[in-house]
Design a protein around this motif. Structure first.
Motif, PDB file in Angstrom:
ATOM      1  N   GLU A  79      -7.387   2.813   7.196  1.00 41.64           N
ATOM      2  CA  GLU A  79      -6.286   2.288   6.570  1.00 41.64           C
ATOM      3  C   GLU A  79      -6.717   2.210   4.953  1.00 41.64           C
ATOM      4  OE1 GLU A  79      -5.322   1.492  10.683  1.00 41.64           O
ATOM      5  OE2 GLU A  79      -7.262   1.064   9.528  1.00 41.64           O
ATOM      6  N   GLU A  83      -4.818   4.004   1.819  1.00 40.16           N
ATOM      7  CA  GLU A  83      -4.423   3.441   0.829  1.00 40.16           C
ATOM      8  C   GLU A  83      -4.890   4.000  -0.508  1.00 40.16           C
ATOM      9  OE1 GLU A  83      -4.217  -1.189  -0.861  1.00 40.16           O
ATOM     10  OE2 GLU A  83      -5.413  -0.720   0.967  1.00 40.16           O
ATOM     11  N   SER A  86      -3.052   7.438  -1.075  1.00 36.20           N
ATOM     12  CA  SER A  86      -1.896   7.338  -0.606  1.00 36.20           C
ATOM     13  C   SER A  86      -1.181   8.438  -1.068  1.00 36.20           C
ATOM     14  CB  SER A  86      -1.049   5.848  -1.132  1.00 36.20           C
ATOM     15  OG  SER A  86      -1.202   5.921  -2.467  1.00 36.20           O
ATOM     16  N   HIS A 121      -3.454   4.817  13.637  1.00 36.31           N
ATOM     17  CA  HIS A 121      -3.694   4.813  12.031  1.00 36.31           C
ATOM     18  C   HIS A 121      -2.803   5.911  11.227  1.00 36.31           C
ATOM     19  CE1 HIS A 121      -7.272   2.362  12.947  1.00 36.31           C
ATOM     20  NE2 HIS A 121      -7.549   3.012  14.005  1.00 36.31           N
ATOM     21  N   TYR A 125       1.682   3.650   6.944  1.00 36.25           N
ATOM     22  CA  TYR A 125       1.027   2.654   6.314  1.00 36.25           C
ATOM     23  C   TYR A 125       1.680   1.811   5.300  1.00 36.25           C
ATOM     24  CZ  TYR A 125       1.236   4.705   1.387  1.00 36.25           C
ATOM     25  OH  TYR A 125       1.525   4.929   0.096  1.00 36.25           O
ATOM     26  N   ASN A 133       6.569  -0.199   3.959  1.00 39.45           N
ATOM     27  CA  ASN A 133       5.968   0.664   4.753  1.00 39.45           C
ATOM     28  C   ASN A 133       6.506   1.977   4.586  1.00 39.45           C
ATOM     29  OD1 ASN A 133       4.662  -1.276   6.597  1.00 39.45           O
ATOM     30  ND2 ASN A 133       6.627  -2.050   7.050  1.00 39.45           N
TER      31      ASN A 133
END
Length: 302
Positions: A79, A83, A86, A121, A125, A133
Motif C-alpha cells: 500500500e 501511495e 500513485s 493489494h 487504493y 478510493n
C-alpha cells in the motif's frame, strides 16, 4: 530444477497472446518500485517512466511488465508503494482498463503469483490527499510466462519471462533470498557492499544467467525476451534470438523493447536538452528496428 528445464516447462504452459502487423507492444522490466525512501531505486527515474508510459498509452501500445515491477523483497507494505507512486499506478490502471496491460512476476515480486495477494493489494487504493478510493486492477492476474504468437503463423512465437528461473536463491529459495536482502544486504549496501544475490550487481552471475538463457533460445529456436540482469541485449540476425529489455533503474535512463509494425527495437528514454537549454523526456533508438520475420526466416533456413 535447472534453468533449461524450468524455461521449457513455463513455455509449454504460458498464456498465448495473438499479434499481427498492427500490434504494438512495449516491454519493460525491473522497475523495482519502492516506498519512496533512500532505498527506492525507481524514484530517480519515476518522471521519465511516467512520461514514456504516457506516450505509449496515447499511441495505443500494450504494456507488458516483465517482472520485478514492485520491490517486495526490501518492502513489506504494498500500500505504501502504491501511495508513493500513485500517479504511475493510476496510469497503469488506464492500460489495464483498456485491456492493454499484462503482468509477469519476477523474483522480487514473486508474491504476485498468489491470487489472494493481488486481490488484497491491487484492486484499488485510498488516496489520503484526495480522500477517496481509486480502483486499479480488478481481477488482474500475474503470469510466469507469456507467448506472443503471430495469428497468421503459429510457428512465429516470442517467449516472455523474467529470467530468474532455475537460480537457487532467486527461484527455489526466493524466501531465503528475500530474508537476506531485507535484513542483511540492504543495510550493508548503505556502506557500499554489493548484494551478491542480485544478478544486476554481480557480473559473473549476470554472464552465467545470460549464457543459460541464450542457450535455451538457440536450442529451441524461440525468440526469448527477458529482464532480471538489468543489462539490455538485442540479438543480431545471425545469433541466438535472446533479447533483454534492461531495466527502469539505470542511471538517469530507462530501457525498453518495442514491437511495432512487425518490427522489434531496443530503446532508451532519458532527460534530454534542447538548443534553448530547456529539458524534456525523449527517446533514443539503441538497436533496430528489425523485422520479426527476418529472425524467423533465419530459423527456417538454419
Amino acid at each position: 530444477m535447472n534453468t533449461y528445464r524450468r524455461l521449457s516447462n513455463i513455455y509449454e504452459n504460458s498464456k498465448v497472446i495473438p499479434y499481427d502487423y498492427y500490434s504494438k507492444f512495449v516491454i519493460m522490466s525491473d522497475c523495482h518500485r519502492g516506498s519512496g525512501n533512500y532505498g527506492d531505486n525507481f524514484l530517480k527515474n519515476r518522471n521519465i517512466f511516467f512520461a514514456a508510459l504516457n506516450d505509449y498509452y496515447k499511441k495505443g501500445f500494450t504494456y507488458i511488465e516483465l517482472g520485478d515491477g514492485d520491490e517486495l523483497w526490501e518492502n513489506r507494505c504494498m500500500e505504501q508503494i502504491i501511495e508513493v507512486h500513485s500517479n504511475v499506478f493510476e496510469l497503469l490502471s488506464k492500460f489495464y482498463k483498456s485491456n492493454r496491460m499484462y503482468m509477469i512476476y519476477g523474483n522480487h515480486d514473486m508474491q504476485k503469483r498468489n491470487k489472494k495477494f493481488l486481490e488484497c493489494h491491487y484492486n484499488g487504493y485510498y488516496c489520503g490527499t484526495r480522500k477517496k478510493n481509486f480502483p486499479l486492477f480488478n481481477c488482474i492476474k500475474a503470469y510466469e510466462g507469456i507467448i506472443l504468437e503471430n495469428e497468421y503463423n503459429s510457428q512465429q512465437r516470442i517467449f516472455l519471462v523474467h529470467g530468474h528461473q532455475g537460480d537457487l536463491i532467486n527461484d527455489r529459495l526466493w524466501k531465503v533470498g528475500r530474508f537476506l536482502v531485507r535484513y542483511i544486504w540492504r543495510p550493508l549496501e548503505i556502506w557500499g557492499f554489493n548484494d551478491p544475490t542480485r544478478a544486476a550487481k554481480n557480473y559473473k552471475k549476470k554472464n552465467k544467467i545470460e549464457q543459460k538463457l541464450t542457450t535455451w533460445s538457440k536450442d529451441n529456436n524461440v525468440m526469448l525476451i527477458t529482464g532480471h540482469t538489468h543489462r539490455p541485449s538485442f540479438a543480431n540476425l545471425d545469433e541466438a534470438m535472446y533479447f533483454n529489455s534492461g531495466s527502469c533503474i539505470h542511471p538517469a535512463a530507462i530501457t525498453a523493447i518495442e514491437i511495432e509494425c512487425g518490427c522489434i527495437s531496443l530503446v532508451k528514454w532519458s532527460i534530454m536538452t534542447k538548443e534553448d537549454n530547456s529539458m524534456y523526456v525523449g527517446k533514443e533508438v539503441l538497436n533496430g528496428p528489425v523485422k520479426l520475420e527476418d529472425y524467423f526466416e533465419t530459423i527456417c533456413f538454419a
